[in-house]
Structures are given as C-alpha cells and as structure tokens.
Design an enzyme around this catalytic site. Structure first.
Site, PDB file in Angstrom:
ATOM      1  N   HIS A 115       1.022  -1.162  -0.139  1.00  0.00           N
ATOM      2  CA  HIS A 115      -0.011  -0.027   0.097  1.00  0.00           C
ATOM      3  C   HIS A 115       0.775   1.293   0.089  1.00  0.00           C
ATOM      4  CE1 HIS A 115      -2.592  -3.175   1.773  1.00  0.00           C
ATOM      5  NE2 HIS A 115      -3.485  -2.661   0.960  1.00  0.00           N
TER       6      HIS A 115
ATOM      7  N   GLY B 204      -4.550  11.081  10.258  1.00  0.00           N
ATOM      8  CA  GLY B 204      -5.737  10.095   9.415  1.00  0.00           C
ATOM      9  C   GLY B 204      -5.676  10.514   8.122  1.00  0.00           C
TER      10      GLY B 204
ATOM     11  N   ARG C  28       1.098   9.971  15.968  1.00  0.00           N
ATOM     12  CA  ARG C  28      -0.195  10.246  15.244  1.00  0.00           C
ATOM     13  C   ARG C  28      -0.487  11.596  15.559  1.00  0.00           C
ATOM     14  NH1 ARG C  28      -5.342   9.963  13.736  1.00  0.00           N
ATOM     15  NH2 ARG C  28      -7.058   9.959  15.162  1.00  0.00           N
ATOM     16  N   VAL C  29      -0.867  12.456  14.535  1.00  0.00           N
ATOM     17  CA  VAL C  29      -1.410  13.549  14.818  1.00  0.00           C
ATOM     18  C   VAL C  29      -2.740  13.692  14.197  1.00  0.00           C
ATOM     19  CG1 VAL C  29       0.682  14.945  14.950  1.00  0.00           C
ATOM     20  CG2 VAL C  29       0.055  14.486  12.610  1.00  0.00           C
ATOM     21  N   GLY C  30      -3.799  13.496  14.930  1.00  0.00           N
ATOM     22  CA  GLY C  30      -5.297  13.279  14.807  1.00  0.00           C
ATOM     23  C   GLY C  30      -6.118  14.251  15.402  1.00  0.00           C
ATOM     24  N   THR C  31      -7.299  13.881  15.055  1.00  0.00           N
ATOM     25  CA  THR C  31      -8.544  14.762  15.635  1.00  0.00           C
ATOM     26  C   THR C  31      -9.344  13.908  16.555  1.00  0.00           C
ATOM     27  OG1 THR C  31     -10.101  14.516  13.822  1.00  0.00           O
ATOM     28  CG2 THR C  31      -8.639  16.467  13.854  1.00  0.00           C
TER      29      THR C  31
ATOM     30  N   SER D  33     -11.275  18.509  17.720  1.00  0.00           N
ATOM     31  CA  SER D  33     -11.964  19.039  16.777  1.00  0.00           C
ATOM     32  C   SER D  33     -13.717  19.237  16.965  1.00  0.00           C
ATOM     33  CB  SER D  33     -11.878  18.206  15.569  1.00  0.00           C
ATOM     34  OG  SER D  33     -12.703  17.042  15.677  1.00  0.00           O
ATOM     35  N   ASP D  34     -14.017  18.525  17.962  1.00  0.00           N
ATOM     36  CA  ASP D  34     -15.583  18.848  18.419  1.00  0.00           C
ATOM     37  C   ASP D  34     -15.671  18.267  19.703  1.00  0.00           C
ATOM     38  OD1 ASP D  34     -15.313  16.188  16.278  1.00  0.00           O
ATOM     39  OD2 ASP D  34     -16.765  15.630  17.989  1.00  0.00           O
TER      40      ASP D  34
END
Ligand SMILES: O=P(O)(O)O[C@H]1O[C@H](CO)[C@@H](O)[C@H]1O
Ligand SMILES: O=c1cc[nH]c(=O)[nH]1
Length: 234
Positions: A4, A20, A87-90, A203-204
C-alpha cells in the site's frame, strides 16, 4: 515498495508523523517540512519525506479507522524500518474541561475494536504510549503554553453510533476523548518493539456540540504539529 506504499525503502524516514487525513499530511509537508518530496500517492494516501530543523522526517496518512491504520503502520514498521511514530489526529471531547482546539496526549487507549482481541482472546492487552515520547511532548506543549491534557482515550470502531451511553460512561471513568486509531497504533508498536505516541487536537465536543470546520480538520491545528515534530526529532 510495500503493498500500500509506493516508496523505495530509503525514501521513508525512521521518524514519522501519522495523520488520519492524507490532506493533513500534505499540509504538514508544505508548511512544516523543508524540501518535502511526495513518496506515496497509492490510494491517495499521501506520504512525504523532508527535513525539520535539519533532521529527516516523514509524514504518512493512515486513513480512518483501525483496519486502515493497522495496514499503514505495519508496512511502515516491517517494510520501511520506522522506529518512532506520532499520530497527529483529531478527536471528540467527552470531558467538560477538555475544549475544542486543546491537545490530548493519549497515555493509553481503550477500544471497541476486536482487532487486538483477535490476537489475545483471553487477555485485555493494555494499549499504552511510549513514555519518553509522552513526557517530551507534554513538556514541549507546556513550554509553548498550549492547552494540553494527558490520559485515556477511546479508539472507537464506529463514528456514527446509535447510542452514546457507553461512550459517556467511559467519560465518567475519566476517558478524555474519542478517536479511531490510537489503540491499534499502540498495539502494532508493542508487537514490533517500536515507539509510538498518539496526540489529537479536539475537533468537536461531544457534550456541548461545539465543533471546528472540515477545512480546519484537514489543515491547521499547528500547535499540535509543532509539539509532534519537536518531540519526534528530540
Ligand atoms: O482526523 P483523523 O486523524 O482522521 O482522526 C479522527 O477523524 C476521523 C473521523 O472523522 C477518524 O480517523 C478519527 O480518528
Ligand atoms: O473519531 C472521532 C474524531 C473526532 N470527533 C469524534 O467525535 N470522533
């Protein structure tokens, strides 16, 4: 080249950021890395390598959910010898005092996924952050004056749930926020003996309904990027 990821082995650094959203990978490459080169666009899951403060660093999108993240992280570790990943996520907050745009450092991750239980049917294998990365990132966030929280998160398999009863109950047990990848990233790191940390910007807010725009989720959240990159190269 792995199934991948369409890169030669030496095109990927052993230190990597994992958003992500692949467009967040592009944003990081364009705004934080020098001389960034796109090494992967298979399935539109962008991966870049450049330098940050003189050190070689990569950033690779992982997609949404644990099956997708597990594929990228496993290939990065097994085929590209990645040793340190952040990881740099929300995430969605489930605590009143964890606000939109705050940073959450996942000290540990509970999960609804069977992905770990498939390997350990009789054990509750704990999913934990690398302590050194956790300590360095907490220190970096505090030194920069950013709002940061450290604790447990929930890595959920399902974004649109019929009921949030169990989620909020986990909040009553101190879980800070909900996202969808940390548990498996910690699991793959433990399996192959590499270092991982998952950090997310809120993010929320799942209690108050406050949220950020989809554009903001794709890009910005710059405070977290600074903390993650400084931690990665330290
Ligand atoms: O913004 P990313 O890093 O994708 O993280 C969160 O956002 C997605 C859901 O909208 C899930 O992947 C969840 O973990
Ligand atoms: O998985 C996620 C990510 C952000 N916000 C949520 O509510 N859930």
């Amino acid at each position: 080249m792995s199934i991948h990821i369409g890169a030669a082995k030496n095109q990927v650094s052993d230190k990597i950021l994992l958003p992500g959203d692949p467009l967040r990978a592009k944003y990081i490459a364009e705004n934080f890395l020098e001389d960034a080169v796109l090494y992967n666009e298979v399935r539109g899951m962008y991966g870049y390598t450049g330098t940050y403060k003189g050190q070689k660093v990569s950033v690779q999108g992982t997609g949404m959910g644990m099956p997708s993240a597990a594929i990228y992280v496993t290939e990065l570790v097994k085929e590209y010898d990645v040793k340190k990943m952040i990881r740099v996520g929300t995430c969605g907050s489930i605590q009143k005092d964890v606000h939109v745009r705050d940073i959450v450092l996942a000290q540990a991750a509970a999960t609804t996924s069977a992905i770990i239980r498939n390997d350990f049917p009789k054990h509750d294998f704990p999913q934990i952050a690398d302590f050194d990365l956790l300590l360095k990132s907490y220190t970096a966030a505090k030194e920069n004056g950013f709002n940061v929280h450290v604790g447990n998160v929930l890595s959920d398999d399902v974004f649109y749930k019929d009921s949030l009863e169990d989620t909020f109950k986990l909040g009553e047990h101190g879980v800070l926020a909900v996202e969808m990848e940390a548990a498996v990233i910690y699991y793959v790191a433990a399996k192959y003996g590499v270092d991982a940390l998952c950090m997310m910007t809120v993010s929320d807010h799942m209690l108050t309904g406050e949220e950020t725009s989809s554009e903001e989720r794709q890009t910005t959240f710059d405070d977290m990027m600074i903390v993650a990159l400084d931690t990665l190269i330290s």
